[in-house]
Design an enzyme around this catalytic site. Structure first.
Site, PDB file in Angstrom:
ATOM      1  CB  THR A 107     -21.046  14.230  16.804  1.00  0.00           C
ATOM      2  OG1 THR A 107     -21.070  13.519  18.046  1.00  0.00           O
ATOM      3  CG2 THR A 107     -19.703  14.035  16.146  1.00  0.00           C
ATOM      4  CD  GLU A 239     -14.608   5.691  22.329  1.00  0.00           C
ATOM      5  OE1 GLU A 239     -15.470   6.303  22.974  1.00  0.00           O
ATOM      6  OE2 GLU A 239     -14.760   5.362  21.141  1.00  0.00           O
ATOM      7  CG  HIS A 255       0.235  -7.866   0.788  1.00  0.00           C
ATOM      8  ND1 HIS A 255       0.791  -8.495  -0.305  1.00  0.00           N
ATOM      9  CD2 HIS A 255      -0.951  -8.496   1.010  1.00  0.00           C
ATOM     10  CE1 HIS A 255      -0.023  -9.446  -0.738  1.00  0.00           C
ATOM     11  NE2 HIS A 255      -1.089  -9.462   0.047  1.00  0.00           N
ATOM     12  CE  LYS A 347     -17.616  13.854  21.178  1.00  0.00           C
ATOM     13  NZ  LYS A 347     -18.753  12.987  21.419  1.00  0.00           N
TER      14      LYS A 347
END
Ligand code: PA5
Length: 361
Positions: A107, A239, A255, A347
């Site tokens: 990676t 995924e 909030h 990739k």
């Protein structure tokens, strides 16, 4: 029993829907955790306690860092920062420790983090099954936990997590003690038979959750600690089931996001809350009031409770439930839970461009 529930209980339909046998990887997760609990980076990381830990990783390989950070936040005197991206933040300097996790070892962002760490002279630990990360680590004498290959990274959470716990212990940071590690492994061992495909839908929490979510958009919320796992559920659903999911954390979502939970759109959503039996009272109260306020507008609501006493066991038990839930959602939606073709193609294309720009080796 409706036809979807029958499908999740039908071995032939499961085999057809899961041609790469992701179910075996998930069923083996307890064995993976037990094996991973014995893995240590070699050689041992340097012994000085760092003032900052940066857990660098992407996607499935960042999830171990999230669990580590959630456990560490409660008891460590130093922060664990999860870094998802190229390079490293400027705060990673001096005696900081970088834990670089990439299951594949290929990676680009993680390799870039390692290169930056080496340039800055930082201590690094690598967690990988091979690839360029393993080569880099060997070249620079970086302590490495070498993992068995063959899994999809997101299904290797045990391998990515436990050696990091051991690495931190080796430098004086006890994110989880040996008894907590042992408890976490036992809890997933106990949980596995209740979630596997052989366990019928009527008595299988993950199948029931997937059936309850159905075609709705799941929105998963955790408390201050379980929020780390809520994000993991989201990415597993994306995924494995190739479906959108939302995640968030209480009290923050009280909030802002709570205002979006209105009819009629909220009826297209399924609210999933990740809870602990001994939550601090203000958090328990917030979950209860949130349900009072938005439960009727939501298409459905499911509460999932962490198992075990220690933080590690609780987070891992919820993460494991999420893995199976996303798996059954994949089967219901008719997609292969194993392959990630868009991610792979991205990739590939980015890798080609980076190589031609001289960014990669
Ligand atoms: O689970 C997956 O397949 C992805 O999220 C990967 O973990 C991610 O793309 C990073 O790859 P790796 O874990 O091999 O570093």
């Amino acid at each position: 029993m409706n036809s979807d529930a029958k499908r999740l209980d039908d071995p032939a339909a499961i085999t057809r829907g899961d041609p790469h046998d992701a179910r075996q990887a998930l069923a083996d997760f307890p064995r993976q955790c037990r094996a991973a609990a014995g893995l240590r980076p070699e050689p041992a990381p340097r012994a000085e306690r760092p003032p900052l830990v940066v857990a660098a990783g992407m996607g499935g390989s960042a999830a171990g860092g999230d669990v580590l950070a959630a456990c560490g936040a409660e008891r460590l005197p130093v922060p664990i920062v999860v870094h998802r991206g190229y390079g490293l933040p400027p705060a990673a300097s001096g005696r900081a420790l970088v834990i670089a996790s990439s299951y594949s070892g290929g990676t680009a962002e993680v390799l870039s983090a390692v290169d930056t760490a080496v340039e800055r002279g930082l201590a690094v630990v690598a967690i990988t099954s091979g690839g360029a990360l393993r080569e880099r680590a060997a070249r620079h004498g970086i302590p490495t936990a070498l993992l068995p290959g063959g899994l999809m990274p997101r299904m290797a959470l045990g391998y990515l997590l436990f050696p990091a716990v051991a690495a931190l212990r080796a430098v004086g940071l006890d994110v989880a003690g040996e008894p907590e590690v042992a408890e976490a492994v036992s809890i997933v061992e106990e949980l596995a038979p209740a979630l596997v495909p052989e366990r019928p839908a009527g008595d299988n929490e993950a199948k029931r959750l997937a059936l309850a979510i159905g075609d709705r958009l799941p929105a998963i919320y955790g408390g201050p600690t379980t929020g780390a796992v809520a994000y993991r559920w989201k990415t597993d659903i994306e995924e494995n089931a190739k479906a959108f999911a939302l995640s968030g954390v209480l009290p923050e979502m009280n909030h802002n996001t709570i205002e979006a939970w209105r009819a009629p759109r909220a009826s297209e959503m399924h609210l999933v809350v990740l809870r602990e039996h001994d939550e601090p009272p203000p958090i328990a109260r917030r979950f209860a009031v949130m349900r009072e306020l938005v439960g009727d507008a939501a298409g459905g609501v499911s509460e999932c409770w962490a198992r075990g006493r220690g933080r590690l066991a609780r987070l891992l038990s919820l993460a494991y439930l999420g893995q199976w839930t996303s798996y059954y959602l994949a089967l219901l939606r008719g997609v292969d839970p194993w392959t990630v073709p868009l991610l792979d193609e991205l990739k590939r294309r980015v890798g080609i461009e980076a190589a031609s720009d001289g960014v990669l080796d």
